[in-house]
Enzyme design. Structure first.
Site, PDB file in Angstrom:
ATOM      1  N   ASP A 249      83.870  40.977  40.990  1.00 49.36           N
ATOM      2  CA  ASP A 249      84.473  41.139  39.672  1.00 49.36           C
ATOM      3  C   ASP A 249      85.080  42.534  39.498  1.00 49.36           C
ATOM      4  OD1 ASP A 249      84.735  40.190  36.783  1.00 49.36           O
ATOM      5  OD2 ASP A 249      83.555  42.017  36.512  1.00 49.36           O
ATOM      6  N   GLU A 286      88.652  40.537  42.534  1.00 49.75           N
ATOM      7  CA  GLU A 286      89.477  40.545  41.328  1.00 49.75           C
ATOM      8  C   GLU A 286      89.918  41.988  41.130  1.00 49.75           C
ATOM      9  OE1 GLU A 286      89.385  39.866  36.498  1.00 49.75           O
ATOM     10  OE2 GLU A 286      87.611  40.548  37.558  1.00 49.75           O
TER      11      GLU A 286
END
Length: 588
Positions: A249, A286
Site C-alpha cells: 500500500d 501502489e
C-alpha cells in the site's frame, strides 16, 4: 521473529530499562540480549496468552510481532504454532502474474457474514468467472468492534479475529489453491491506524508523519531493526500462509534516503524465498510517483517490483466513460488522453499535473517494459470508497459503456484487475466504513469525513456515517443480483471476455511496442490492435462505423448482437464493442 512453542519470549525495546512478560497472570523478567533485544528464561507454549510490560508502566501491551490477537488489538497476544495446520495444497506450484486476471476482494463485505470461511463458499464464482489471482484487502489486526477497510492496522502479523483469525486465512488460501486460484494480500507498512497503535512505545519504529499517521523510520537511528521488522513480516505472510504475493500500500509514503531502498531490499529477499519455495511470488506496489523505476529490475537500477497499480489508466477510462472531470480527473478530459494513456501507461510522465500544481512522473520505456507490470482497472476500493457516497461506476454509467470499459481493460496488454461485484455491475455502493468503539475517535472520523466532502459541495446529510453499522451493511454484495437482469448479461460478458483472453493469447501479449491504438478525433471511437485481432469500441451515443486496416474475417465477441462486419468495415451500435479476427499472419 515471532513467539512460538518452546521459544523464549523476545521483544525489541532498545530504549527501555526494564521489560517483563505477563503469562498466565504471572510476570517474568526479560534480560538484555544485545542490540536492543530482550529475552526471557520462560519459554512459550502454544495457546498461552502473553503481553509485555515496559519499565514501570502497568499497562500490558501486545507483542509487536504477534501472530494471534483473539481479544483484539488491545488484548494480549496468543502463542500460535504455524506447524499445527495441515495444508492440502501440496500440488500447488504457484501462479505467475503475467497473463493473469486479478480480483480485489474485501473479506468483510464479500459476504453478509464477512468472514474468510464464508468467502470460501463463493470461490467457485471466481473460478467460473476466470480469475487467476485473488487480491485480499488487508486482513491484519485493526481497531474497532468488527468491520473496517483494514488500512488502519496496528498489528501487522496477526489476522483480524472477526475474519476468523490465522487458521481461517490458511483455510481460505488452501481452498483457493485447490481451485487453481492464487492469493495476494494487501499489506500496509507506511503508517499505523489510530486505535491500538502501541508499536512506538517499544522503540523508534516511526519518525515524522504521513497524511494518515506516523511515518515508518526507515533511515534514522534504529532503522536496521525497523526494516528487518517489515521484511520479516512480508516473508512470513508468503512463507507461513502460502500466499502468492503482496500488494504494498502507498509505497510513495515510505520515506527512505538510504543507498538501497527498502523496496529494493524487500524484492531481493522475496525473490530468494521464491527460489527456495519453487513457486513465483509477486510484489505489486501502489505508487503515486509515476516512476517506472518501481517496476524496473534491480539489475537495471530499479526496485524490482513485479507490477504497480496505474491510476492514470483508471482516471483516463473513468473520465471517458462517465464524463466526470472534476479534481484530478480534469487533466484526463481531452479526447486524446485515453488513447495516449493506453499506449504509454502514464499521462503524467514528466509533464504538468494541474491537480498537483507541478510537473510529475517519468515516461515508461515501452520498448523495454512489458505491460503486465502495470495493473489496469475500471474500479478499485479507493476509487469507489473515497467518493462521498461510495457509488460504483454502474450508478452513473450505462451497461453499454461498462462493457466497453471491460473490453478495453481485458483486451489490453496490462494486468487486468476487477473489483468485487464489478463483474455483474453490482448496485450496492461501497462507502468508507469503520467500527471504532472509542467515542472520541469515532466522532473524529465522522466529522473528518463530512468536512472533507463539505469542501466539495456535499451536504452533511448526503455523506454516510462511516461508524453506523448500516454503512457497512449497505456495502455487502447482494448475491442474488447476478441472476437478474441487467446484471446477468454483464456477468456473462465479463466471463466471455476473460475466456477469450485465455483462448487468444494475443489479447494478453504484454509487449507495449507491438500495441497500437487508433482513435477518432473526438476520442469516442477506438480500435486496439492485438496482433491479427482488432478491438473496436464505440463510446458514442450513436452508431459509428470503423474502417479497419485489414479485412474482418469474423466477429469473435461483441456486446451488441446487431454489430456488423463486412470487408474492412465494422459498424457498431451506440456504446458497444466488438473483437474482430482479421485472420492471416500477424503483422510484423
Amino acid at each position: 521473529m515471532s513467539t512460538r512453542e518452546g521459544d523464549p519470549f523476545e521483544v525489541w525495546a532498545p530504549d527501555r530499562g526494564r521489560v517483563r512478560v505477563r503469562v498466565g497472570g504471572a510476570d517474568h523478567p526479560l534480560r538484555p540480549a544485545g542490540g536492543g533485544w530482550w529475552r526471557s528464561d520462560t519459554t512459550a507454549r502454544t495457546g498461552d496468552d502473553y503481553a509485555f510490560l515496559l519499565d514501570d508502566d502497568p499497562t500490558p501491551l501486545p507483542d509487536p510481532r504477534s501472530l494471534h490477537q483473539p481479544a483484539g488489538v488491545h488484548g494480549p497476544s496468543r502463542v500460535y504454532d504455524h506447524t499445527a495446520y495441515t495444508w492440502g495444497d501440496s500440488a500447488w506450484t504457484g501462479r505467475a502474474l503475467p497473463g493473469s486476471v486479478l480480483y480485489e476482494l474485501h473479506v468483510g463485505t464479500f459476504t453478509p457474514e464477512g468472514t474468510l470461511d464464508a468467502a470460501i463458499g463463493r470461490l467457485d464464482h471466481l473460478v467460473d468467472l476466470g480469475v487467476d489471482l485473488v487480491e485480499l484487502m488487508p486482513v491484519n489486526a485493526f481497531g474497532g468492534a468488527d468491520h473496517g477497510w483494514g488500512y488502519d492496522g496496528v498489528l501487522w502479523g496477526a489476522v483480524h479475529e472477526p475474519y476468523g483469525g490465522p487458521d481461517a486465512l490458511k483455510r481460505f488460501v488452501d481452498a483457493c489453491h485447490r481451485r487453481g486460484l492464487g492469493v495476494l494480500l494487501d499489506v500496509v507498512y507506511n503508517h499505523l491506524g489510530p486505535d491500538g497503535a502501541y508499536l512506538p512505545r517499544f522503540g523508534p519504529y516511526f519518525a515524522g508523519e504521513t497524511a494518515w499517521g506516523p511515518s515508518l523510520n526507515l533511515d534514522g537511528p534504529g532503522s536496521d531493526e525497523v526494516r528487518r521488522y517489515v521484511i520479516d513480516n512480508a516473508l512470513g505472510w508468503l512463507r507461513d500462509f502460502h500466499l502468492d504475493g503482496l500488494r504494498l500500500d502507498a509505497v510513495h509514503a515510505l520515506r527512505d534516503s538510504r543507498a538501497r531502498h527498502l523496496l529494493t531490499e524487500l524484492s531481493a529477499e522475496v525473490d530468494a524465498l521464491a527460489a527456495g519455495l519453487r513457486r513465483p511470488l509477486s510484489l505489486i506496489a501502489e505508487s503515486d510517483l509515476n516512476d517506472p523505476r518501481m517496476v524496473t529490475p534491480r539489475e537495471a537500477g530499479g526496485h524490482g517490483m513485479a507490477a504497480q497499480w496505474s491510476d492514470d489508466l483508471h482516471h483516463a477510462l473513468h473520465c471517458a466513460l462517465t464524463g466526470e472531470d472534476h479534481g484530478y480527473y480534469a487533466d484526463f478530459r481531452p479526447p486524446e488522453v485515453l488513447p495516449r494513456v493506453l499506449r504509454r501507461v502514464f499521462l503524467h510522465d514528466g509533464g504538468y499535473s494541474s491537480f498537483r500544481g507541478r510537473t510529475h512522473g517519468a515516461p515508461v520505456d515501452t520498448a523495454a517494459t512489458p505491460g503486465h507490470r502495470f495493473l489496469a482497472y475500471l474500479q478499485n476500493h479507493d476509487q469507489i470508497g473515497n467518493r462521498a457516497q461510495g457509488d460504483r461506476m454502474a450508478a452513473r454509467t450505462s451497461t453499454g459503456l461498462l462493457a466497453c470499459g471491460a473490453a478495453l481493460v481485458l483486451c489490453s496488454p496490462y494486468t487486468p484487475m476487477i473489483f468485487m461485484g464489478e463483474e455483474w455491475a453490482a448496485a450496492t455502493p461501497w462507502p468508507f466504513f469503520a467500527s471504532f468503539t472509542d467515542p472520541g475517535l469515532a466522532d473524529g472520523v465522522r466529522r473528518g469525513r463530512r468536512r472533507e466532502f463539505a469542501a466539495m459541495g456535499w451536504a452533511e446529510s448526503e455523506v454516510p456515517d462511516p461508524i453506523d453499522p448500516d454503512t457497512r451493511r449497505s456495502a455487502v454484495l447482494c448475491w442474488d443480483e447476478p441472476e437478474r437482469p441487467p446484471h446477468k448479461a454483464v456477468l456473462g460478458l465479463y466471463r466471455d471476455l476473460i475466456a477469450l483472453r485465455r483462448a487468444r493469447p494475443e489479447l494478453a501479449d504484454p509487449r507495449l511496442d507491438r500495441f497500437t491504438v487508433e482513435a477518432d478525433p473526438d476520442g469516442r471511437g477506438l480500435v486496439l490492435h492485438r496482433s491479427v485481432l482488432r478491438v473496436a469500441c464505440n463510446l458514442d451515443g450513436a452508431e459509428r462505423a470503423f474502417t479497419l486496416d485489414r479485412p474482418a474475417r469474423r466477429v469473435l465477441l461483441t456486446s451488441a448482437p446487431e454489430a456488423a462486419a463486412e470487408g474492412a468495415r465494422v459498424v457498431l451500435p451506440a456504446e458497444s464493442f466488438a473483437v474482430v479476427d482479421t485472420g492471416g499472419p500477424a503483422p510484423t
